[in-house]
Design a protein around this motif. Structure first.
Motif, PDB file in Angstrom:
ATOM      1  N   MET A  38       0.856  -1.176   0.000  1.00  0.00           N
ATOM      2  CA  MET A  38       0.000   0.000   0.000  1.00  0.00           C
ATOM      3  C   MET A  38       0.903   1.239   0.000  1.00  0.00           C
ATOM      4  O   MET A  38       1.775   1.369   0.843  1.00  0.00           O
ATOM      5  N   GLU A  58      -2.682   5.576  -0.797  1.00  0.00           N
ATOM      6  CA  GLU A  58      -3.676   4.571  -0.400  1.00  0.00           C
ATOM      7  C   GLU A  58      -3.792   4.496   1.110  1.00  0.00           C
ATOM      8  O   GLU A  58      -4.888   4.353   1.648  1.00  0.00           O
ATOM      9  N   SER A  59      -2.659   4.588   1.788  1.00  0.00           N
ATOM     10  CA  SER A  59      -2.663   4.535   3.252  1.00  0.00           C
ATOM     11  C   SER A  59      -3.408   5.729   3.839  1.00  0.00           C
ATOM     12  O   SER A  59      -4.210   5.569   4.762  1.00  0.00           O
ATOM     13  N   SER A  69      -5.691   7.507   2.333  1.00  0.00           N
ATOM     14  CA  SER A  69      -7.097   7.359   1.977  1.00  0.00           C
ATOM     15  C   SER A  69      -7.779   6.358   2.901  1.00  0.00           C
ATOM     16  O   SER A  69      -8.906   6.583   3.365  1.00  0.00           O
ATOM     17  N   TYR A  70      -7.103   5.262   3.196  1.00  0.00           N
ATOM     18  CA  TYR A  70      -7.646   4.243   4.101  1.00  0.00           C
ATOM     19  C   TYR A  70      -7.878   4.843   5.484  1.00  0.00           C
ATOM     20  O   TYR A  70      -8.943   4.673   6.088  1.00  0.00           O
ATOM     21  N   LYS A  71      -6.868   5.568   5.980  1.00  0.00           N
ATOM     22  CA  LYS A  71      -6.980   6.173   7.319  1.00  0.00           C
ATOM     23  C   LYS A  71      -8.098   7.212   7.359  1.00  0.00           C
ATOM     24  O   LYS A  71      -8.819   7.316   8.353  1.00  0.00           O
ATOM     25  N   GLY A 104     -10.806   7.204   5.496  1.00  0.00           N
ATOM     26  CA  GLY A 104     -12.061   6.452   5.487  1.00  0.00           C
ATOM     27  C   GLY A 104     -12.361   5.846   6.844  1.00  0.00           C
ATOM     28  O   GLY A 104     -13.509   5.845   7.304  1.00  0.00           O
ATOM     29  N   GLU A 105     -11.329   5.345   7.486  1.00  0.00           N
ATOM     30  CA  GLU A 105     -11.497   4.762   8.820  1.00  0.00           C
ATOM     31  C   GLU A 105     -11.937   5.839   9.815  1.00  0.00           C
ATOM     32  O   GLU A 105     -12.841   5.617  10.630  1.00  0.00           O
TER      33      GLU A 105
END
Length: 65
Positions: free
Chosen positions: A1, A5-6, A8-10, A12-13
């Motif tokens: 990742m 992406e990281s 974006s993931y964080k 979203g979380e």
């Protein structure tokens, strides 16, 4: 990742956690409102019963004379 992406993931979380916290707060507020409504209804019922008792007492006093 990769970093994008990281991030974006964080994000979203964090959004999901914020939404869940908001839902919990709304549920607590709804519960508090329902409790307040029930308390007010009970107070109203008690006041109505006391008023009826006073009316009955006056009626009884008037009818005795």
């Amino acid at each position: 990742m990769n970093n994008t992406e990281s991030a974006s993931y964080k994000a979203g979380e964090a959004k999901g956690q914020a939404q869940e916290k908001g839902n919990q707060l709304l549920e607590k507020a709804g519960n508090a409102a329902q409790s307040a409504k029930e308390s007010l209804q009970e107070a109203g019922n008690q006041a109505q019963a006391k008023a009826q008792g006073a009316v009955d007492a006056v009626r009884d006093a008037v009818n005795k004379n």
